[in-house]
Design a protein around this motif. Sequence first.
Motif, PDB file in Angstrom:
ATOM      1  N   HIS A   1       0.923  -1.001   0.508  1.00 56.40           N
ATOM      2  CA  HIS A   1       0.243  -0.151  -0.430  1.00 56.40           C
ATOM      3  C   HIS A   1       1.248   1.074   0.042  1.00 56.40           C
ATOM      4  CE1 HIS A   1      -3.349  -2.252   0.862  1.00 56.40           C
ATOM      5  NE2 HIS A   1      -2.838  -2.869   1.641  1.00 56.40           N
ATOM      6  N   GLY A   2       2.146   1.037  -0.514  1.00 53.18           N
ATOM      7  CA  GLY A   2       3.606   2.290  -0.526  1.00 53.18           C
ATOM      8  C   GLY A   2       3.285   2.484   0.650  1.00 53.18           C
ATOM      9  N   GLY A   3       3.053   2.052   2.135  1.00 44.81           N
ATOM     10  CA  GLY A   3       4.177   1.692   3.964  1.00 44.81           C
ATOM     11  C   GLY A   3       4.849   1.300   3.249  1.00 44.81           C
ATOM     12  N   VAL A   4       5.450   1.134   4.628  1.00 47.27           N
ATOM     13  CA  VAL A   4       7.078   0.363   5.539  1.00 47.27           C
ATOM     14  C   VAL A   4       6.379  -0.365   6.779  1.00 47.27           C
ATOM     15  CG1 VAL A   4       9.058   1.619   4.147  1.00 47.27           C
ATOM     16  CG2 VAL A   4       7.902   2.007   6.170  1.00 47.27           C
ATOM     17  N   ILE A   5       7.005  -1.574   6.585  1.00 47.48           N
ATOM     18  CA  ILE A   5       6.793  -1.933   7.552  1.00 47.48           C
ATOM     19  C   ILE A   5       8.545  -2.713   9.066  1.00 47.48           C
ATOM     20  CG2 ILE A   5       6.020  -3.883   9.481  1.00 47.48           C
ATOM     21  CD1 ILE A   5       4.533  -4.571   6.612  1.00 47.48           C
ATOM     22  N   VAL A   6       8.265  -1.828  10.304  1.00 50.86           N
ATOM     23  CA  VAL A   6       9.927  -2.063  10.844  1.00 50.86           C
ATOM     24  C   VAL A   6       8.888  -2.640  11.793  1.00 50.86           C
ATOM     25  CG1 VAL A   6      11.855  -0.428  12.180  1.00 50.86           C
ATOM     26  CG2 VAL A   6      10.613   0.751  10.971  1.00 50.86           C
TER      27      VAL A   6
ATOM     28  N   LYS B   1       4.213   6.186   2.842  1.00 49.02           N
ATOM     29  CA  LYS B   1       2.895   6.502   2.914  1.00 49.02           C
ATOM     30  C   LYS B   1       2.927   6.685   4.532  1.00 49.02           C
ATOM     31  CE  LYS B   1       0.448   6.611  -1.242  1.00 49.02           C
ATOM     32  NZ  LYS B   1      -0.785   6.364  -2.126  1.00 49.02           N
ATOM     33  N   GLY B   2       2.236   5.477   5.133  1.00 49.40           N
ATOM     34  CA  GLY B   2       2.054   4.596   6.247  1.00 49.40           C
ATOM     35  C   GLY B   2       3.417   4.297   6.869  1.00 49.40           C
ATOM     36  N   VAL B   3       4.165   4.172   7.677  1.00 47.55           N
ATOM     37  CA  VAL B   3       4.782   4.005   9.104  1.00 47.55           C
ATOM     38  C   VAL B   3       4.446   2.604   9.384  1.00 47.55           C
ATOM     39  CG1 VAL B   3       7.289   4.295   9.521  1.00 47.55           C
ATOM     40  CG2 VAL B   3       6.536   5.617   8.250  1.00 47.55           C
ATOM     41  N   TRP B   4       4.638   1.593  10.226  1.00 45.01           N
ATOM     42  CA  TRP B   4       4.556   0.717  11.039  1.00 45.01           C
ATOM     43  C   TRP B   4       5.396   0.108  11.339  1.00 45.01           C
ATOM     44  CZ3 TRP B   4      -1.364  -0.962  10.844  1.00 45.01           C
ATOM     45  CH2 TRP B   4      -2.233  -0.232  10.199  1.00 45.01           C
ATOM     46  N   ILE B   5       5.641   0.486  13.087  1.00 40.84           N
ATOM     47  CA  ILE B   5       6.911  -0.153  13.783  1.00 40.84           C
ATOM     48  C   ILE B   5       6.039  -0.820  14.425  1.00 40.84           C
ATOM     49  CG2 ILE B   5       8.275   0.634  15.488  1.00 40.84           C
ATOM     50  CD1 ILE B   5       9.334   3.211  14.484  1.00 40.84           C
ATOM     51  N   LYS B   6       6.685  -2.342  14.912  1.00 37.31           N
ATOM     52  CA  LYS B   6       6.207  -3.626  15.934  1.00 37.31           C
ATOM     53  C   LYS B   6       7.282  -3.500  16.850  1.00 37.31           C
ATOM     54  CE  LYS B   6       5.014  -7.665  15.805  1.00 37.31           C
ATOM     55  NZ  LYS B   6       4.984  -9.844  14.665  1.00 37.31           N
TER      56      LYS B   6
ATOM     57  N   LEU C   1       2.509   0.150  16.406  1.00 35.25           N
ATOM     58  CA  LEU C   1       2.768   2.054  16.729  1.00 35.25           C
ATOM     59  C   LEU C   1       3.009   2.041  14.854  1.00 35.25           C
ATOM     60  CD1 LEU C   1       4.497   1.348  19.104  1.00 35.25           C
ATOM     61  CD2 LEU C   1       3.704   3.422  19.242  1.00 35.25           C
ATOM     62  N   VAL C   2       1.811   3.483  14.485  1.00 35.93           N
ATOM     63  CA  VAL C   2       1.805   3.580  13.388  1.00 35.93           C
ATOM     64  C   VAL C   2       1.756   4.767  12.699  1.00 35.93           C
ATOM     65  CG1 VAL C   2       0.008   1.798  12.429  1.00 35.93           C
ATOM     66  CG2 VAL C   2      -1.268   3.964  13.537  1.00 35.93           C
ATOM     67  N   TYR C   3       2.851   5.626  11.859  1.00 36.75           N
ATOM     68  CA  TYR C   3       2.753   6.492  11.056  1.00 36.75           C
ATOM     69  C   TYR C   3       2.176   7.431  10.286  1.00 36.75           C
ATOM     70  CZ  TYR C   3       5.614  11.783  11.341  1.00 36.75           C
ATOM     71  OH  TYR C   3       5.714  12.827  11.009  1.00 36.75           O
ATOM     72  N   TRP C   4       1.962   8.359   9.735  1.00 38.96           N
ATOM     73  CA  TRP C   4       1.617   9.121   8.336  1.00 38.96           C
ATOM     74  C   TRP C   4       1.912  10.366   8.082  1.00 38.96           C
ATOM     75  CZ3 TRP C   4      -1.820   6.876   4.758  1.00 38.96           C
ATOM     76  CH2 TRP C   4      -2.010   7.485   3.563  1.00 38.96           C
ATOM     77  N   ILE C   5       2.890   9.766   7.098  1.00 34.57           N
ATOM     78  CA  ILE C   5       4.170  10.659   6.134  1.00 34.57           C
ATOM     79  C   ILE C   5       3.572  11.638   5.687  1.00 34.57           C
ATOM     80  CG2 ILE C   5       6.082  11.274   4.921  1.00 34.57           C
ATOM     81  CD1 ILE C   5       6.764   8.238   5.772  1.00 34.57           C
ATOM     82  N   PRO C   6       2.629  12.151   4.501  1.00 36.55           N
ATOM     83  CA  PRO C   6       2.442  12.686   3.645  1.00 36.55           C
ATOM     84  C   PRO C   6       1.307  14.013   3.658  1.00 36.55           C
ATOM     85  CG  PRO C   6       1.380  10.583   3.149  1.00 36.55           C
ATOM     86  CD  PRO C   6       2.060  10.657   3.855  1.00 36.55           C
TER      87      PRO C   6
ATOM     88  N   THR D   1      -4.909  13.250   3.482  1.00 32.57           N
ATOM     89  CA  THR D   1      -5.575  12.219   4.611  1.00 32.57           C
ATOM     90  C   THR D   1      -5.214  10.811   4.983  1.00 32.57           C
ATOM     91  OG1 THR D   1      -7.830  12.813   3.529  1.00 32.57           O
ATOM     92  CG2 THR D   1      -8.316  11.037   4.610  1.00 32.57           C
ATOM     93  N   ASN D   2      -5.212  10.758   5.555  1.00 35.33           N
ATOM     94  CA  ASN D   2      -4.327   9.285   6.045  1.00 35.33           C
ATOM     95  C   ASN D   2      -5.261   7.880   6.289  1.00 35.33           C
ATOM     96  OD1 ASN D   2      -3.441   7.533   8.281  1.00 35.33           O
ATOM     97  ND2 ASN D   2      -3.406   8.112   9.894  1.00 35.33           N
ATOM     98  N   THR D   3      -4.454   7.133   5.375  1.00 35.36           N
ATOM     99  CA  THR D   3      -5.560   6.168   5.662  1.00 35.36           C
ATOM    100  C   THR D   3      -5.177   5.014   5.993  1.00 35.36           C
ATOM    101  OG1 THR D   3      -4.171   5.830   3.191  1.00 35.36           O
ATOM    102  CG2 THR D   3      -6.815   7.051   3.287  1.00 35.36           C
TER     103      THR D   3
END
Length: 288
Positions: free
Chosen positions: A29-34, A62-67, A96-101, A104-106
Amino acid sequence: MSISVNSSDRVCENGIQPVELLPATNDVHGGVIVDMKDAMEAQHFLTLLRASISQWRREGKKGVWIKLPIELVNLVETTVKEGFRYHHAEPHYLMLVYWIPETTNTLPANASHRVGIGAIVVNDKKEMLVVQEKSGRFQGTGVWKIPTGVVDEGEDIFKAAVREVKEETGIDAEFLEVLAFRQSHKTFFEKSDLFFVCMLHPLTFDIEKQELEIEAAKWMPLEEYAAQPVTQTHALFKYILELGSLKLDRDYAGFSPLHITSVFDDKLSFLYLNRQQMQCLSSPDQSS
């Protein structure tokens, strides 16, 4: 969440000096997972996190997911102070999540529903399997109810119904159909609730009640269940009786599980459908 290729953990800043980044994988979905695994000092983590966010912003992520596993609880405060918010928690990690752009946070919300089952089990004498619970809303009220419980993670609805009956009463049973389901909101920690009313056929009849949660269990004539004040005043109890009776006497058709395969990853799942009606409607007209 689907994962594609690995994102580089080192990039060149201005084409000169390599900058270390957090190890991450791209999602579809154009994001990253850490997925953090190794111990790390909070200050070093902060340096890597800021460098990573800058790089991912340049890349248009777009979205960043940190586990964060529970062992890395020391990094939670640092992550939150950088603008991340809690998404969900499991026994061994926090996401935890973070929306970069600046759009609207999707990012999808955390799971919104808890799934439960209720099991209608009736023997050949038209007696319903019922229990009295040691805890919960009906504790000490004398109310007899059908076995109920929560579907475990990764567990199929029909398997949960069979398991709950066995755990609470010692009765082995065969799953037949889902007769109905109820949706309610703001229940368990503000989550919505899906409750599936299931019909099962008993394979054994000698009750061995669970000592931890069940005060009593027995086979109760349907007329006696119907005579309970709670059945006459509580809509769910009333419809449980009516649905069970219709299934027994008038061949009420519920939904039974059919194995299907996902188009994305070949995983097996279950589609619950009215096979009886489907077969009738799919059969060629015999009169033509």
